[in-house]
Design a protein around this motif. Structure first.
Motif, PDB file in Angstrom:
ATOM      1  N   GLN A 216       0.812  -1.258  -0.034  1.00 29.02           N
ATOM      2  CA  GLN A 216      -0.154  -0.198  -0.007  1.00 29.02           C
ATOM      3  C   GLN A 216       0.761   1.198   0.063  1.00 29.02           C
ATOM      4  OE1 GLN A 216      -2.596   1.670  -0.952  1.00 29.02           O
ATOM      5  NE2 GLN A 216      -3.993   0.089  -0.065  1.00 29.02           N
TER       6      GLN A 216
ATOM      7  N   SER B 209       1.776   4.819   1.452  1.00 35.72           N
ATOM      8  CA  SER B 209       1.767   5.586   2.813  1.00 35.72           C
ATOM      9  C   SER B 209       1.343   6.878   2.861  1.00 35.72           C
ATOM     10  CB  SER B 209       2.910   5.134   3.688  1.00 35.72           C
ATOM     11  OG  SER B 209       4.044   6.067   2.978  1.00 35.72           O
TER      12      SER B 209
ATOM     13  N   ALA C 193      -3.578   6.348  -1.557  1.00 33.20           N
ATOM     14  CA  ALA C 193      -3.640   4.861  -1.226  1.00 33.20           C
ATOM     15  C   ALA C 193      -4.588   4.211  -2.289  1.00 33.20           C
ATOM     16  CB  ALA C 193      -4.262   4.692   0.032  1.00 33.20           C
TER      17      ALA C 193
ATOM     18  N   ARG D 153      -6.927   0.899  -4.177  1.00 35.78           N
ATOM     19  CA  ARG D 153      -7.812  -0.083  -3.596  1.00 35.78           C
ATOM     20  C   ARG D 153      -7.937  -1.176  -4.668  1.00 35.78           C
ATOM     21  NH1 ARG D 153     -13.119   3.656  -5.090  1.00 35.78           N
ATOM     22  NH2 ARG D 153     -12.804   3.396  -7.339  1.00 35.78           N
TER      23      ARG D 153
ATOM     24  N   VAL E 150      -8.379   5.246  -3.247  1.00 32.15           N
ATOM     25  CA  VAL E 150      -9.204   5.120  -2.323  1.00 32.15           C
ATOM     26  C   VAL E 150      -9.954   6.395  -1.838  1.00 32.15           C
ATOM     27  CG1 VAL E 150      -9.658   4.367   0.130  1.00 32.15           C
ATOM     28  CG2 VAL E 150      -8.192   3.086  -1.204  1.00 32.15           C
TER      29      VAL E 150
ATOM     30  N   GLN F 227     -11.569   9.871  -0.235  1.00 32.58           N
ATOM     31  CA  GLN F 227     -11.041  10.310   1.279  1.00 32.58           C
ATOM     32  C   GLN F 227     -11.956   9.727   2.161  1.00 32.58           C
ATOM     33  OE1 GLN F 227      -9.226  13.221   0.952  1.00 32.58           O
ATOM     34  NE2 GLN F 227      -8.947  13.772   3.023  1.00 32.58           N
TER      35      GLN F 227
ATOM     36  N   GLN G 291     -12.064   6.804   3.508  1.00 29.47           N
ATOM     37  CA  GLN G 291     -12.207   5.291   3.737  1.00 29.47           C
ATOM     38  C   GLN G 291     -11.112   4.497   3.772  1.00 29.47           C
ATOM     39  OE1 GLN G 291     -13.925   3.280  -0.120  1.00 29.47           O
ATOM     40  NE2 GLN G 291     -15.955   4.716  -0.005  1.00 29.47           N
ATOM     41  N   ALA G 292     -11.063   3.448   4.431  1.00 34.14           N
ATOM     42  CA  ALA G 292      -9.773   2.744   4.804  1.00 34.14           C
ATOM     43  C   ALA G 292      -9.117   2.309   3.596  1.00 34.14           C
ATOM     44  CB  ALA G 292     -10.211   1.634   5.835  1.00 34.14           C
ATOM     45  N   ALA G 293      -7.698   2.072   3.531  1.00 29.46           N
ATOM     46  CA  ALA G 293      -7.135   1.613   2.387  1.00 29.46           C
ATOM     47  C   ALA G 293      -6.849   0.265   2.564  1.00 29.46           C
ATOM     48  CB  ALA G 293      -5.817   2.389   2.458  1.00 29.46           C
ATOM     49  N   PRO G 294      -7.337  -0.688   1.744  1.00 26.49           N
ATOM     50  CA  PRO G 294      -7.104  -2.023   1.994  1.00 26.49           C
ATOM     51  C   PRO G 294      -5.611  -2.358   1.676  1.00 26.49           C
ATOM     52  CG  PRO G 294      -7.970  -1.568  -0.260  1.00 26.49           C
ATOM     53  CD  PRO G 294      -8.028  -0.300   0.655  1.00 26.49           C
ATOM     54  N   ARG G 295      -5.092  -3.347   2.297  1.00 23.38           N
ATOM     55  CA  ARG G 295      -3.873  -4.105   1.767  1.00 23.38           C
ATOM     56  C   ARG G 295      -3.945  -4.775   0.722  1.00 23.38           C
ATOM     57  NH1 ARG G 295      -0.239  -1.250   3.845  1.00 23.38           N
ATOM     58  NH2 ARG G 295       1.384  -3.133   3.413  1.00 23.38           N
TER      59      ARG G 295
END
Length: 190
Positions: free
Chosen positions: A146, A148, A153, A155, A163, A165, A167-171
């Motif tokens: 990902q 940093s 980030a 998806r 991704v 703004q 929202q959590a960034a997936p690995r």
């Protein structure tokens, strides 16, 4: 105000506006997987061994040399090591920062998309867009990637869609991004 001084504030304002340097901003064009792959001279997985900031010869800018031990070369990457040269860093208590540039830490592992300038100096492609931090699951050893830098980030590995703004960034699995890089290289015949 006497008539002869009536335009003095306007004249001073105009002189200040004309004499002030223009604001400098970092502009970044979003690069998808294909653009990063085709626009890079080297694509490598490696571990940062050292970071050495230094002044340029004129002592007007700071550059940082980042030494990377290559563990996997996907494109280019001849040799065991790669030295990245990027604008910015800190020397003698002076910090020179370029917004959007990737940050490095000794010992970290990363997937790097690299281009070379006319002098052959290696640099991360697309500023921080070309650096993917690698994390390894301590139990399974599975590697995920990902970016940093906030706002960069991604998806998915195929198009590197950003991704939104908040929202959590997936690995993303490193193996998935490596397959996408290899597919793009095969399609292009490189």
């Amino acid at each position: 105000m006497p008539r002869r001084y009536r335009f003095l504030p306007v004249a001073i304002g105009l002189l200040l506006a004309l004499g002030a340097p223009a604001a400098i901003a970092t502009q970044m064009e979003h690069l998808d997987t294909r653009a990063l792959v085709l626009g890079s001279d080297d694509i490598v997985v490696g571990q940062v061994e050292s970071i050495r900031p230094r002044w340029n010869a004129a002592h007007t800018k700071i550059f940082t040399n980042v030494s990377v031990r290559i563990t996997q070369a996907l494109k280019g990457g001849a040799g065991e090591r790669l030295t990245l040269t990027q604008l910015g860093g800190e020397v003698d208590g002076v910090r020179y920062t370029v917004p959007g540039c990737p940050a490095f830490a000794p010992g970290e592992e990363a997937l790097l998309f690299v281009w070379r300038d006319a002098r052959g100096q290696a640099q991360v492609n697309g500023l921080a867009q070309g650096k993917f931090d690698i994390r390894r699951d301590p139990e399974t050893g599975e590697a995920t990637v990902q970016r940093s830098v906030p706002g960069l980030a991604v998806r998915d590995a195929r198009l590197l869609r950003l991704v939104p703004q908040g929202q959590a960034a997936p690995r993303i699995r490193l193996s998935e991004l490596v397959r996408e890089i290899q597919r793009t290289l095969a399609e292009d015949g490189r």
